[in-house]
Design an enzyme around this catalytic site. Sequence first.
Site: not given
Ligand code: FAD
Ligand code: UDP
Length: 377
Positions: A176, A180, A253, A284, A310, A358, A360
């Site tokens: 991911r 570069r 996780r 982080r 976090e 997984y 985005d």
């Molecule tokens: P969710 O946003 O998880 O929504 C699911 C919803 O269902 C929740 O509100 C939950 O409460 C509800 N739900 C679950 N079970 C029930 C139930 N039984 N009854 C009623 N409601 C329920 N993506 C990026 O593109 N860029 C980023 O920088 C990025 N950073 C991230 C950082 C973190 C820490 C995490 C965890 C994810 C990150 N992502 C990022 C991924 C992104 O969050 C997801 O791709 C996206 O938000 C998923 O949307 P979703 O609708 O599938 O799920």
């Molecule tokens: N990663 C790492 N060092 C860093 C940042 C990321 O080794 O400083 C690795 C880590 O294994 C992570 C993966 O690269 O799970 C992908 O990182 P990304 O930032 O895409 O993870 P996200 O939190 O968005 O899922």
Amino acid sequence: MNNTSGKKYDYLVVGSGLYGAVFAHEAKAHGKSVLIVDKRPNIAGNVYTENTEGINVHVYGAHIFHTNDKRVWEYITRFAEFNRFTNSPVANYKGELYSLPFNMYTFNKMWGVVTPEEAEAKINEQRGEITGVPKNLEEQAISLVGRDIFEKLIKGYTEKQWGRDCSELPAFIIKRLPFRLTFDNNYFNALYQGIPVGGYTKMVENLIDGIEVRLNTDYLENKAELDALADKVIYTGPIDAYFGYKLGYLEYRSVRFETELLDKPNFQGNAAVNYTDRETPWTRIIEHKWFEFGKDAQGNDLPKTVISREYSSEWKPGDEPYYPVNDEKNGKLYEQYRQLAEKESGVIFGGRLGQYKYYDMDQVIAAALDCCDRELV
Ligand code: FAD
Ligand code: UDP
């Protein structure tokens, strides 16, 4: 008013995250009646933002929108204006600061090399220890950037984030990250990138405008009653929870966020600093104001700052599941659940948890739009 089958709604959407919100918007636009339920007290799922002292805090973790998919970009920008934020995290390894993703600034700091040829020669020298196709994340990382970078910038961070040894993790996770031989700190290889002005919550509010939402409502705890209200269910919660974990638990996780408001304008000078050593307990620190350049909605400098540390942990029942662990073992179990889901009539499983993928944000939007193309005629 009831629909043609006598039920109150055409669709019950479980989860107001991006998948549920996009589906609900499109269903309404096709003249369908929709009810959204979410067990949380807020809409927007993991992209939920909350305003504190003029700062849009990313409550469930930092979210930077990025995509190469023009269809998705054109779609989502109908619901929010995006700023020009470019993600350039800094890695802190025991007080040494490195630029991410791995680029010429990183290689210069690590080895003192100045030209791309010198950097490449250094990496080639180190990647030689891996022969054949990399079998896991450790081998993949070393064959991509060499052992020094693996030891200082990848190993500790990855083991904290996933709670597993790098040799037990799938190679694709590290792919991911861009690598570069140029001086380019942009974390993403994406044509389009930014943060919605005014926060993600506002964007999701715009998506679900005019649609009934019931918060603090757990679908699985009120299943019979809610099922009776709608012809079809769009379920975006965890797939194993839907089936009462009857085939076993899928692994996730979880993340714990420790958020503080600080009475100072600048804590770390960047939105994200990754702590890549094994000993620091957090993975982080996010300083939320820098996603919007340290300004409030009126363009004023903000006197205070909000930071979130976090901490990553293994999911256990009762925690929020954040990251599916897409390894072989979980992949096999998911496949069994997927087969059960296929037989479940009147229910579509979608999103990061419903499809145990997984994803985005842009991929979730694309998946929801694809589902709409199939479902809404
Ligand atoms: P969710 O946003 O998880 O929504 C699911 C919803 O269902 C929740 O509100 C939950 O409460 C509800 N739900 C679950 N079970 C029930 C139930 N039984 N009854 C009623 N409601 C329920 N993506 C990026 O593109 N860029 C980023 O920088 C990025 N950073 C991230 C950082 C973190 C820490 C995490 C965890 C994810 C990150 N992502 C990022 C991924 C992104 O969050 C997801 O791709 C996206 O938000 C998923 O949307 P979703 O609708 O599938 O799920
Ligand atoms: N990663 C790492 N060092 C860093 C940042 C990321 O080794 O400083 C690795 C880590 O294994 C992570 C993966 O690269 O799970 C992908 O990182 P990304 O930032 O895409 O993870 P996200 O939190 O968005 O899922």
